[in-house]
Design a protein around this motif. Structure first.
Motif, PDB file in Angstrom:
ATOM      1  N   VAL A 264      -3.989 -36.123  84.663  1.00 55.09           N
ATOM      2  CA  VAL A 264      -4.080 -34.689  84.394  1.00 55.09           C
ATOM      3  C   VAL A 264      -4.641 -33.992  85.622  1.00 55.09           C
ATOM      4  CG1 VAL A 264      -5.097 -32.898  82.952  1.00 55.09           C
ATOM      5  CG2 VAL A 264      -4.372 -35.063  81.918  1.00 55.09           C
ATOM      6  N   GLY A 265      -3.774 -33.279  86.331  1.00 52.52           N
ATOM      7  CA  GLY A 265      -4.200 -32.580  87.538  1.00 52.52           C
ATOM      8  C   GLY A 265      -4.893 -33.515  88.503  1.00 52.52           C
ATOM      9  N   GLY A 266      -6.046 -33.062  89.005  1.00 54.85           N
ATOM     10  CA  GLY A 266      -6.805 -33.884  89.931  1.00 54.85           C
ATOM     11  C   GLY A 266      -7.902 -34.689  89.266  1.00 54.85           C
ATOM     12  N   ASP A 267      -7.955 -34.695  87.928  1.00 62.90           N
ATOM     13  CA  ASP A 267      -8.983 -35.443  87.211  1.00 62.90           C
ATOM     14  C   ASP A 267      -8.788 -36.936  87.452  1.00 62.90           C
ATOM     15  OD1 ASP A 267     -10.895 -34.712  84.495  1.00 62.90           O
ATOM     16  OD2 ASP A 267     -10.383 -36.805  84.877  1.00 62.90           O
ATOM     17  N   LYS A 268      -9.865 -37.618  87.814  1.00 64.30           N
ATOM     18  CA  LYS A 268      -9.759 -39.028  88.189  1.00 64.30           C
ATOM     19  C   LYS A 268      -9.804 -39.970  86.986  1.00 64.30           C
ATOM     20  CE  LYS A 268     -11.693 -38.324  92.809  1.00 64.30           C
ATOM     21  NZ  LYS A 268     -12.757 -38.712  93.772  1.00 64.30           N
ATOM     22  N   ARG A 269     -10.119 -39.447  85.816  1.00 63.53           N
ATOM     23  CA  ARG A 269     -10.185 -40.311  84.645  1.00 63.53           C
ATOM     24  C   ARG A 269      -8.792 -40.727  84.181  1.00 63.53           C
ATOM     25  NH1 ARG A 269     -13.915 -36.602  80.912  1.00 63.53           N
ATOM     26  NH2 ARG A 269     -12.503 -35.096  81.874  1.00 63.53           N
ATOM     27  N   VAL A 270      -8.768 -41.773  83.382  1.00 64.44           N
ATOM     28  CA  VAL A 270      -7.524 -42.196  82.737  1.00 64.44           C
ATOM     29  C   VAL A 270      -7.346 -41.375  81.465  1.00 64.44           C
ATOM     30  CG1 VAL A 270      -6.323 -44.093  81.600  1.00 64.44           C
ATOM     31  CG2 VAL A 270      -7.703 -44.539  83.644  1.00 64.44           C
ATOM     32  N   TRP A 271      -6.195 -40.745  81.331  1.00 62.31           N
ATOM     33  CA  TRP A 271      -5.839 -40.008  80.120  1.00 62.31           C
ATOM     34  C   TRP A 271      -4.702 -40.740  79.427  1.00 62.31           C
ATOM     35  CZ3 TRP A 271      -7.325 -34.590  79.015  1.00 62.31           C
ATOM     36  CH2 TRP A 271      -8.319 -34.112  79.893  1.00 62.31           C
ATOM     37  N   TYR A 272      -4.586 -40.511  78.126  1.00 61.37           N
ATOM     38  CA  TYR A 272      -3.564 -41.198  77.340  1.00 61.37           C
ATOM     39  C   TYR A 272      -2.776 -40.203  76.497  1.00 61.37           C
ATOM     40  CZ  TYR A 272      -6.432 -45.366  78.285  1.00 61.37           C
ATOM     41  OH  TYR A 272      -7.147 -46.369  78.889  1.00 61.37           O
ATOM     42  N   ILE A 273      -1.552 -40.589  76.166  1.00 60.13           N
ATOM     43  CA  ILE A 273      -0.763 -39.889  75.163  1.00 60.13           C
ATOM     44  C   ILE A 273      -0.141 -40.950  74.264  1.00 60.13           C
ATOM     45  CG2 ILE A 273       1.306 -39.822  76.630  1.00 60.13           C
ATOM     46  CD1 ILE A 273       1.981 -37.112  75.262  1.00 60.13           C
ATOM     47  N   HIS A 274      -0.049 -40.652  72.964  1.00 60.56           N
ATOM     48  CA  HIS A 274       0.613 -41.589  72.060  1.00 60.56           C
ATOM     49  C   HIS A 274       2.113 -41.523  72.337  1.00 60.56           C
ATOM     50  CE1 HIS A 274       1.714 -43.737  68.413  1.00 60.56           C
ATOM     51  NE2 HIS A 274       0.439 -44.069  68.286  1.00 60.56           N
ATOM     52  N   ASN A 275       2.757 -42.659  72.353  1.00 62.57           N
ATOM     53  CA  ASN A 275       4.180 -42.678  72.691  1.00 62.57           C
ATOM     54  C   ASN A 275       5.033 -41.903  71.692  1.00 62.57           C
ATOM     55  OD1 ASN A 275       3.583 -44.111  74.939  1.00 62.57           O
ATOM     56  ND2 ASN A 275       4.630 -45.999  74.351  1.00 62.57           N
ATOM     57  N   ALA A 276       4.525 -41.739  70.465  1.00 62.44           N
ATOM     58  CA  ALA A 276       5.251 -40.927  69.486  1.00 62.44           C
ATOM     59  C   ALA A 276       5.307 -39.467  69.900  1.00 62.44           C
ATOM     60  CB  ALA A 276       4.590 -41.057  68.116  1.00 62.44           C
ATOM     61  N   ASP A 277       4.409 -39.072  70.814  1.00 58.30           N
ATOM     62  CA  ASP A 277       4.364 -37.678  71.256  1.00 58.30           C
ATOM     63  C   ASP A 277       5.003 -37.459  72.626  1.00 58.30           C
ATOM     64  OD1 ASP A 277       3.095 -36.569  69.009  1.00 58.30           O
ATOM     65  OD2 ASP A 277       1.154 -37.304  69.693  1.00 58.30           O
ATOM     66  N   LEU A 278       5.616 -38.488  73.185  1.00 56.93           N
ATOM     67  CA  LEU A 278       6.295 -38.310  74.475  1.00 56.93           C
ATOM     68  C   LEU A 278       7.443 -37.297  74.388  1.00 56.93           C
ATOM     69  CD1 LEU A 278       6.282 -41.965  75.859  1.00 56.93           C
ATOM     70  CD2 LEU A 278       4.982 -39.987  76.715  1.00 56.93           C
ATOM     71  N   PRO A 279       8.236 -37.276  73.304  1.00 52.51           N
ATOM     72  CA  PRO A 279       9.268 -36.234  73.205  1.00 52.51           C
ATOM     73  C   PRO A 279       8.664 -34.826  73.180  1.00 52.51           C
ATOM     74  CG  PRO A 279       9.761 -38.015  71.693  1.00 52.51           C
ATOM     75  CD  PRO A 279       8.381 -38.278  72.226  1.00 52.51           C
ATOM     76  N   LEU A 280       7.508 -34.671  72.552  1.00 49.00           N
ATOM     77  CA  LEU A 280       6.835 -33.372  72.546  1.00 49.00           C
ATOM     78  C   LEU A 280       6.389 -33.004  73.950  1.00 49.00           C
ATOM     79  CD1 LEU A 280       5.490 -30.915  71.236  1.00 49.00           C
ATOM     80  CD2 LEU A 280       3.530 -32.382  70.682  1.00 49.00           C
TER      81      LEU A 280
END
Length: 408
Positions: A264-280
Protein backbone atom coordinates in the motif's frame (compact mmCIF):
# COMPACT_ATOMS: atom_id res chain seq x y z
CA UNK A 1 6.23 -13.71 -7.33
CA UNK A 2 5.76 -9.93 -7.48
CA UNK A 3 3.54 -8.23 -4.93
CA UNK A 4 0.82 -5.97 -6.26
CA UNK A 5 1.04 -2.30 -5.24
CA UNK A 6 -2.16 -0.35 -4.63
CA UNK A 7 -2.90 3.17 -3.46
CA UNK A 8 -4.38 4.23 -0.10
CA UNK A 9 -7.35 5.57 -2.09
CA UNK A 10 -7.98 2.08 -3.43
CA UNK A 11 -7.77 0.64 0.09
CA UNK A 12 -10.33 3.18 1.31
CA UNK A 13 -12.70 2.40 -1.54
CA UNK A 14 -12.44 -1.36 -1.12
CA UNK A 15 -13.15 -0.97 2.60
CA UNK A 16 -16.17 1.25 1.94
CA UNK A 17 -17.61 -1.19 -0.57
CA UNK A 18 -16.99 -4.20 1.67
CA UNK A 19 -18.78 -2.41 4.50
CA UNK A 20 -21.82 -1.46 2.39
CA UNK A 21 -21.14 2.27 2.63
CA UNK A 22 -21.00 2.89 -1.12
CA UNK A 23 -24.05 3.70 -3.22
CA UNK A 24 -25.11 0.09 -3.86
CA UNK A 25 -26.81 -0.52 -0.51
CA UNK A 26 -28.54 -3.56 0.88
CA UNK A 27 -32.35 -3.33 1.14
CA UNK A 28 -33.84 -2.26 4.52
CA UNK A 29 -35.25 -5.73 5.13
CA UNK A 30 -34.31 -8.54 7.56
CA UNK A 31 -32.42 -10.25 4.72
CA UNK A 32 -30.55 -7.06 3.83
CA UNK A 33 -29.71 -6.34 7.47
CA UNK A 34 -28.45 -9.90 7.94
CA UNK A 35 -26.18 -9.48 4.91
CA UNK A 36 -24.79 -6.32 6.48
CA UNK A 37 -24.19 -8.03 9.83
CA UNK A 38 -22.56 -10.98 8.07
CA UNK A 39 -20.11 -8.76 6.19
CA UNK A 40 -19.33 -6.58 9.20
CA UNK A 41 -19.00 -9.51 11.59
CA UNK A 42 -20.55 -7.71 14.56
CA UNK A 43 -22.57 -4.66 15.60
CA UNK A 44 -21.12 -2.96 18.65
CA UNK A 45 -23.53 -2.35 21.52
CA UNK A 46 -23.37 0.86 23.50
CA UNK A 47 -25.91 2.24 26.00
CA UNK A 48 -25.61 5.86 24.86
CA UNK A 49 -28.64 6.90 22.82
CA UNK A 50 -28.11 10.63 22.34
CA UNK A 51 -29.20 10.12 18.73
CA UNK A 52 -30.00 6.40 18.61
CA UNK A 53 -28.31 3.26 19.91
CA UNK A 54 -25.03 2.70 18.08
CA UNK A 55 -25.92 -0.65 16.51
CA UNK A 56 -29.10 0.84 15.03
CA UNK A 57 -27.06 3.67 13.50
CA UNK A 58 -24.52 1.25 12.03
CA UNK A 59 -27.33 -0.59 10.24
CA UNK A 60 -28.96 2.70 9.18
CA UNK A 61 -25.73 3.89 7.57
CA UNK A 62 -25.77 0.78 5.38
CA UNK A 63 -29.43 0.30 4.45
CA UNK A 64 -30.97 3.73 5.00
CA UNK A 65 -34.13 4.35 7.01
CA UNK A 66 -35.49 1.00 8.21
CA UNK A 67 -37.99 -0.38 10.68
CA UNK A 68 -36.26 -1.38 13.93
CA UNK A 69 -38.63 -4.34 14.08
CA UNK A 70 -36.66 -5.88 11.19
CA UNK A 71 -33.54 -6.03 13.35
CA UNK A 72 -35.55 -7.27 16.34
CA UNK A 73 -37.01 -10.01 14.15
CA UNK A 74 -33.56 -11.27 13.25
CA UNK A 75 -32.41 -11.23 16.86
CA UNK A 76 -35.42 -12.37 18.85
CA UNK A 77 -37.57 -14.36 16.42
CA UNK A 78 -35.21 -15.89 13.86
CA UNK A 79 -32.37 -15.83 16.41
CA UNK A 80 -29.89 -15.43 13.60
CA UNK A 81 -28.13 -12.92 15.86
CA UNK A 82 -27.29 -12.93 19.56
CA UNK A 83 -25.48 -10.72 22.05
CA UNK A 84 -21.97 -11.62 23.11
CA UNK A 85 -18.42 -10.31 23.30
CA UNK A 86 -16.64 -9.59 20.00
CA UNK A 87 -14.14 -6.72 20.37
CA UNK A 88 -16.63 -5.38 22.93
CA UNK A 89 -20.21 -6.34 23.81
CA UNK A 90 -21.87 -6.75 20.42
CA UNK A 91 -24.61 -8.31 18.37
CA UNK A 92 -22.97 -11.24 16.57
CA UNK A 93 -24.06 -13.98 14.16
CA UNK A 94 -25.40 -17.28 15.38
CA UNK A 95 -23.70 -18.97 12.42
CA UNK A 96 -20.39 -17.83 13.97
CA UNK A 97 -21.16 -19.43 17.33
CA UNK A 98 -17.99 -21.62 17.39
CA UNK A 99 -15.85 -18.46 17.29
CA UNK A 100 -17.41 -17.31 20.57
CA UNK A 101 -17.89 -20.73 22.13
CA UNK A 102 -14.18 -21.04 22.86
CA UNK A 103 -14.30 -17.89 25.00
CA UNK A 104 -17.35 -19.26 26.79
CA UNK A 105 -15.64 -22.59 27.48
CA UNK A 106 -12.43 -20.98 28.71
CA UNK A 107 -13.93 -18.06 30.62
CA UNK A 108 -12.05 -17.48 33.90
CA UNK A 109 -10.09 -20.71 33.56
CA UNK A 110 -6.73 -18.99 33.33
CA UNK A 111 -4.14 -18.77 36.08
CA UNK A 112 -4.01 -14.97 36.14
CA UNK A 113 -5.07 -13.15 39.29
CA UNK A 114 -8.35 -11.89 37.86
CA UNK A 115 -9.51 -15.35 36.76
CA UNK A 116 -8.67 -16.84 40.14
CA UNK A 117 -10.52 -14.04 41.89
CA UNK A 118 -13.65 -14.60 39.82
CA UNK A 119 -13.54 -18.36 40.43
CA UNK A 120 -13.21 -17.78 44.16
CA UNK A 121 -16.15 -15.36 44.10
CA UNK A 122 -18.33 -17.82 42.19
CA UNK A 123 -17.44 -20.59 44.63
CA UNK A 124 -18.40 -18.37 47.58
CA UNK A 125 -21.69 -17.54 45.85
CA UNK A 126 -22.55 -21.02 44.58
CA UNK A 127 -25.95 -20.82 46.25
CA UNK A 128 -26.77 -17.68 44.26
CA UNK A 129 -25.46 -19.32 41.08
CA UNK A 130 -27.77 -22.29 41.55
CA UNK A 131 -30.72 -20.11 42.58
CA UNK A 132 -30.54 -17.96 39.45
CA UNK A 133 -30.35 -20.95 37.15
CA UNK A 134 -33.25 -22.69 38.90
CA UNK A 135 -35.39 -19.53 38.67
CA UNK A 136 -34.75 -19.15 34.93
CA UNK A 137 -35.15 -22.87 34.26
CA UNK A 138 -38.48 -23.09 36.11
CA UNK A 139 -40.02 -19.69 35.33
CA UNK A 140 -38.64 -18.97 31.88
CA UNK A 141 -36.89 -15.83 30.67
CA UNK A 142 -36.43 -13.24 33.46
CA UNK A 143 -34.98 -9.79 33.98
CA UNK A 144 -32.45 -9.12 36.71
CA UNK A 145 -35.01 -7.27 38.81
CA UNK A 146 -37.34 -10.29 38.65
CA UNK A 147 -34.62 -12.48 40.13
CA UNK A 148 -33.75 -9.93 42.81
CA UNK A 149 -37.44 -9.53 43.71
CA UNK A 150 -37.96 -13.29 44.01
CA UNK A 151 -34.84 -13.98 46.07
CA UNK A 152 -35.91 -15.67 49.31
CA UNK A 153 -33.42 -13.77 51.42
CA UNK A 154 -32.09 -10.71 49.57
CA UNK A 155 -29.52 -10.05 52.30
CA UNK A 156 -27.80 -13.27 51.28
CA UNK A 157 -26.78 -11.69 48.01
CA UNK A 158 -25.32 -8.44 49.39
CA UNK A 159 -21.57 -8.10 48.90
CA UNK A 160 -19.08 -5.90 50.65
CA UNK A 161 -16.39 -6.72 48.11
CA UNK A 162 -15.65 -6.03 44.47
CA UNK A 163 -19.24 -6.61 43.35
CA UNK A 164 -20.42 -3.54 45.30
CA UNK A 165 -23.70 -5.08 46.39
CA UNK A 166 -24.69 -6.11 42.84
CA UNK A 167 -24.18 -9.84 43.16
CA UNK A 168 -27.19 -10.82 41.06
CA UNK A 169 -26.03 -8.66 38.14
CA UNK A 170 -22.46 -9.90 38.50
CA UNK A 171 -23.56 -13.53 38.55
CA UNK A 172 -25.74 -12.99 35.49
CA UNK A 173 -22.74 -11.49 33.71
CA UNK A 174 -20.62 -14.47 34.71
CA UNK A 175 -23.24 -16.93 33.47
CA UNK A 176 -23.56 -14.95 30.21
CA UNK A 177 -19.80 -14.80 29.67
CA UNK A 178 -19.60 -18.53 30.38
CA UNK A 179 -22.26 -19.24 27.77
CA UNK A 180 -24.80 -20.69 30.22
CA UNK A 181 -27.41 -17.98 29.67
CA UNK A 182 -28.08 -15.46 26.89
CA UNK A 183 -29.96 -12.24 26.35
CA UNK A 184 -33.28 -13.53 25.02
CA UNK A 185 -34.99 -10.15 24.65
CA UNK A 186 -35.14 -6.62 25.98
CA UNK A 187 -37.86 -4.69 27.78
CA UNK A 188 -37.32 -0.96 27.85
CA UNK A 189 -33.65 -1.55 27.21
CA UNK A 190 -33.37 -4.01 30.12
CA UNK A 191 -31.99 -7.46 29.32
CA UNK A 192 -34.22 -10.52 29.55
CA UNK A 193 -32.22 -13.65 30.35
CA UNK A 194 -32.85 -17.25 29.35
CA UNK A 195 -30.89 -20.49 29.17
CA UNK A 196 -28.61 -20.70 26.15
CA UNK A 197 -29.90 -24.19 25.42
CA UNK A 198 -33.40 -22.77 25.04
CA UNK A 199 -32.45 -19.63 23.13
CA UNK A 200 -30.15 -20.82 20.38
CA UNK A 201 -31.88 -22.41 17.36
CA UNK A 202 -31.33 -26.08 16.55
CA UNK A 203 -29.25 -25.22 13.49
CA UNK A 204 -26.57 -23.43 15.54
CA UNK A 205 -23.09 -24.77 14.61
CA UNK A 206 -21.62 -26.62 17.58
CA UNK A 207 -18.07 -27.43 16.46
CA UNK A 208 -15.56 -26.94 19.29
CA UNK A 209 -12.70 -25.14 17.62
CA UNK A 210 -9.14 -24.89 18.87
CA UNK A 211 -7.59 -21.45 19.42
CA UNK A 212 -5.67 -21.82 16.16
CA UNK A 213 -8.86 -22.69 14.27
CA UNK A 214 -10.66 -19.69 15.77
CA UNK A 215 -7.81 -17.42 14.69
CA UNK A 216 -7.98 -18.90 11.21
CA UNK A 217 -11.72 -18.23 10.87
CA UNK A 218 -11.83 -14.89 12.68
CA UNK A 219 -8.80 -13.47 10.87
CA UNK A 220 -10.49 -14.11 7.54
CA UNK A 221 -13.72 -12.53 8.78
CA UNK A 222 -11.79 -9.46 9.95
CA UNK A 223 -9.79 -9.19 6.74
CA UNK A 224 -12.88 -9.39 4.56
CA UNK A 225 -14.65 -6.77 6.67
CA UNK A 226 -11.64 -4.44 6.35
CA UNK A 227 -11.04 -5.16 2.67
CA UNK A 228 -7.29 -4.69 2.74
CA UNK A 229 -5.37 -4.80 6.01
CA UNK A 230 -2.04 -5.26 7.72
CA UNK A 231 -1.73 -7.72 10.60
CA UNK A 232 -2.19 -5.05 13.31
CA UNK A 233 -5.49 -4.00 11.71
CA UNK A 234 -6.73 -7.60 11.76
CA UNK A 235 -5.63 -7.99 15.36
CA UNK A 236 -7.55 -4.83 16.34
CA UNK A 237 -10.75 -5.78 14.54
CA UNK A 238 -13.71 -8.13 15.13
CA UNK A 239 -12.52 -10.20 18.16
CA UNK A 240 -9.89 -7.61 18.98
CA UNK A 241 -6.77 -8.90 20.73
CA UNK A 242 -7.83 -12.58 20.63
CA UNK A 243 -5.80 -13.90 17.69
CA UNK A 244 -3.25 -16.41 19.02
CA UNK A 245 -0.58 -17.34 16.46
CA UNK A 246 -1.85 -14.73 14.00
CA UNK A 247 1.45 -14.37 12.03
CA UNK A 248 1.68 -18.14 11.52
CA UNK A 249 -2.01 -18.36 10.58
CA UNK A 250 -1.60 -15.58 8.01
CA UNK A 251 1.39 -17.42 6.55
CA UNK A 252 -0.69 -20.60 6.32
CA UNK A 253 -3.59 -18.80 4.63
CA UNK A 254 -1.24 -17.19 2.13
CA UNK A 255 0.48 -20.46 1.33
CA UNK A 256 -2.91 -22.14 0.83
CA UNK A 257 -4.03 -19.41 -1.58
CA UNK A 258 -6.77 -17.96 0.65
CA UNK A 259 -5.15 -14.52 1.00
CA UNK A 260 -2.58 -12.52 -0.95
CA UNK A 261 -0.01 -9.90 -0.05
CA UNK A 262 -0.23 -6.38 -1.41
CA UNK A 263 1.79 -3.20 -0.93
CA UNK A 264 0.00 0.00 0.00
CA UNK A 265 1.77 3.10 -1.26
CA UNK A 266 5.08 3.56 0.47
CA UNK A 267 4.04 1.71 3.65
CA UNK A 268 6.69 -0.88 4.47
CA UNK A 269 4.36 -3.26 6.27
CA UNK A 270 2.87 -6.36 4.71
CA UNK A 271 -0.79 -5.88 3.80
CA UNK A 272 -3.23 -8.60 2.82
CA UNK A 273 -6.42 -9.02 0.83
CA UNK A 274 -8.67 -12.08 0.86
CA UNK A 275 -8.58 -13.74 -2.53
CA UNK A 276 -12.39 -13.71 -2.61
CA UNK A 277 -12.10 -9.92 -2.82
CA UNK A 278 -9.58 -9.76 -5.67
CA UNK A 279 -12.39 -9.19 -8.23
CA UNK A 280 -13.59 -6.27 -6.10
CA UNK A 281 -10.06 -4.87 -6.02
CA UNK A 282 -9.87 -5.13 -9.81
CA UNK A 283 -13.22 -3.37 -10.16
CA UNK A 284 -12.24 -0.52 -7.83
CA UNK A 285 -8.94 -0.01 -9.65
CA UNK A 286 -10.90 0.08 -12.91
CA UNK A 287 -12.88 3.01 -11.52
CA UNK A 288 -15.99 1.16 -10.31
CA UNK A 289 -16.71 3.17 -7.20
CA UNK A 290 -19.85 5.17 -6.60
CA UNK A 291 -19.74 6.73 -3.15
CA UNK A 292 -22.40 8.54 -1.18
CA UNK A 293 -22.68 10.91 1.76
CA UNK A 294 -23.68 9.33 5.06
CA UNK A 295 -23.38 9.92 8.80
CA UNK A 296 -21.67 7.24 10.88
CA UNK A 297 -22.01 6.17 14.49
CA UNK A 298 -19.03 7.09 16.70
CA UNK A 299 -18.58 3.32 17.14
CA UNK A 300 -18.99 2.40 13.46
CA UNK A 301 -17.05 -0.63 12.26
CA UNK A 302 -15.28 1.42 9.60
CA UNK A 303 -13.65 3.72 12.16
CA UNK A 304 -13.48 1.65 15.36
CA UNK A 305 -9.71 1.28 14.84
CA UNK A 306 -8.79 4.94 15.31
CA UNK A 307 -5.15 4.47 14.25
CA UNK A 308 -6.18 2.84 10.95
CA UNK A 309 -8.69 5.65 10.40
CA UNK A 310 -5.96 8.25 10.79
CA UNK A 311 -3.58 6.31 8.54
CA UNK A 312 -5.98 5.81 5.64
CA UNK A 313 -8.27 8.81 5.91
CA UNK A 314 -6.10 11.35 7.74
CA UNK A 315 -9.12 11.79 10.01
CA UNK A 316 -8.57 12.20 13.73
CA UNK A 317 -11.64 11.15 15.67
CA UNK A 318 -12.14 10.66 19.41
CA UNK A 319 -15.25 10.46 21.58
CA UNK A 320 -15.64 13.39 23.97
CA UNK A 321 -18.40 11.97 26.15
CA UNK A 322 -16.22 11.99 29.24
CA UNK A 323 -14.57 15.32 28.46
CA UNK A 324 -15.99 18.25 30.49
CA UNK A 325 -18.41 20.24 28.33
CA UNK A 326 -16.26 23.38 28.31
CA UNK A 327 -13.22 21.42 27.13
CA UNK A 328 -14.84 19.55 24.24
CA UNK A 329 -13.56 20.38 20.77
CA UNK A 330 -16.59 19.15 18.85
CA UNK A 331 -19.33 17.92 21.19
CA UNK A 332 -20.85 15.13 23.27
CA UNK A 333 -22.08 12.84 20.50
CA UNK A 334 -20.49 13.59 17.14
CA UNK A 335 -21.22 11.71 13.91
CA UNK A 336 -18.47 11.64 11.26
CA UNK A 337 -19.52 12.60 7.71
CA UNK A 338 -18.36 10.14 5.06
CA UNK A 339 -18.50 11.71 1.59
CA UNK A 340 -17.45 9.38 -1.19
CA UNK A 341 -14.17 7.94 0.07
CA UNK A 342 -13.28 10.83 2.40
CA UNK A 343 -14.31 12.10 5.79
CA UNK A 344 -15.21 15.74 5.26
CA UNK A 345 -16.64 16.77 8.61
CA UNK A 346 -18.74 15.90 11.65
CA UNK A 347 -22.18 16.58 13.04
CA UNK A 348 -22.73 17.31 16.74
CA UNK A 349 -26.34 16.35 17.40
CA UNK A 350 -28.93 14.69 19.57
CA UNK A 351 -32.49 13.51 19.10
CA UNK A 352 -35.19 14.87 21.40
CA UNK A 353 -37.77 12.08 21.52
CA UNK A 354 -40.35 14.18 23.35
CA UNK A 355 -40.52 16.84 20.63
CA UNK A 356 -39.39 14.43 17.89
CA UNK A 357 -36.69 16.89 16.89
CA UNK A 358 -33.24 16.12 15.53
CA UNK A 359 -31.15 18.90 17.04
CA UNK A 360 -28.03 19.63 15.01
CA UNK A 361 -25.99 21.80 17.35
CA UNK A 362 -22.93 22.15 15.13
CA UNK A 363 -21.78 21.03 11.72
CA UNK A 364 -18.01 21.00 11.27
CA UNK A 365 -16.11 20.82 7.98
CA UNK A 366 -12.59 19.46 7.64
CA UNK A 367 -10.03 21.91 6.29
CA UNK A 368 -10.02 20.26 2.85
CA UNK A 369 -13.76 19.59 2.65
CA UNK A 370 -15.30 20.46 -0.74
CA UNK A 371 -17.38 23.63 -0.70
CA UNK A 372 -20.04 22.06 -2.89
CA UNK A 373 -20.78 19.22 -0.42
CA UNK A 374 -23.30 21.23 1.63
CA UNK A 375 -26.38 19.87 -0.15
CA UNK A 376 -25.14 16.28 0.21
CA UNK A 377 -24.49 16.83 3.92
CA UNK A 378 -27.99 18.21 4.37
CA UNK A 379 -29.37 15.17 2.56
CA UNK A 380 -27.49 12.84 4.92
CA UNK A 381 -28.85 14.72 7.95
CA UNK A 382 -32.39 14.61 6.59
CA UNK A 383 -32.10 10.88 5.92
CA UNK A 384 -31.07 10.39 9.55
CA UNK A 385 -34.07 12.46 10.61
CA UNK A 386 -36.36 10.22 8.54
CA UNK A 387 -34.91 7.11 10.20
CA UNK A 388 -35.44 8.60 13.67
CA UNK A 389 -38.99 9.66 12.87
CA UNK A 390 -38.15 13.33 13.40
CA UNK A 391 -40.87 15.87 12.69
CA UNK A 392 -38.34 18.69 12.69
CA UNK A 393 -34.61 19.33 12.31
CA UNK A 394 -33.03 22.38 13.93
CA UNK A 395 -29.62 23.75 13.05
CA UNK A 396 -27.07 25.65 15.08
CA UNK A 397 -23.64 26.56 13.75
CA UNK A 398 -22.88 25.57 10.14
CA UNK A 399 -19.66 26.21 8.16
CA UNK A 400 -19.83 29.30 5.95
CA UNK A 401 -19.28 27.35 2.75
CA UNK A 402 -22.17 24.98 3.49
CA UNK A 403 -24.57 27.38 5.20
CA UNK A 404 -26.65 28.31 2.16
CA UNK A 405 -27.16 24.68 1.15
CA UNK A 406 -27.89 23.35 4.65
CA UNK A 407 -29.99 26.11 6.19
CA UNK A 408 -32.32 26.82 3.27
Amino acid sequence: MSVRTITPETVRRVAIRRQHLAADRQPPTPAGILNVARDLGCLQLDPISAVSRSHTLVVFSRVGAYDLKALDHLQWQERALFEYWAHVASIVLTEDFPIYDIRMRNYCRGEDGWSQRVREWVALNQQLHDFILSEIREKGALMSRDIEKDAHDPDTWVSSGWTSGRNVSRMLDYLWSSGVIMVAGRKGGQKVWDLTERFLPDWTPRAELTEREVTRQAAQRALRALGVAAAPHIRNHFIRGRYPDLPAVLDDLEREGAISRVKVGGDKRVWYIHNADLPLLDAVEAGEFNGRTVLLSPFDNLICDRARTELLWNFYYRMEIYVPADKREYGYYVLPILHGDRFIGRVDSNYDKKSQTLQVHNVYAEADAPLDAGRAVRGAIEELGTFLGAKAITYGNVPDGWRAAIKT
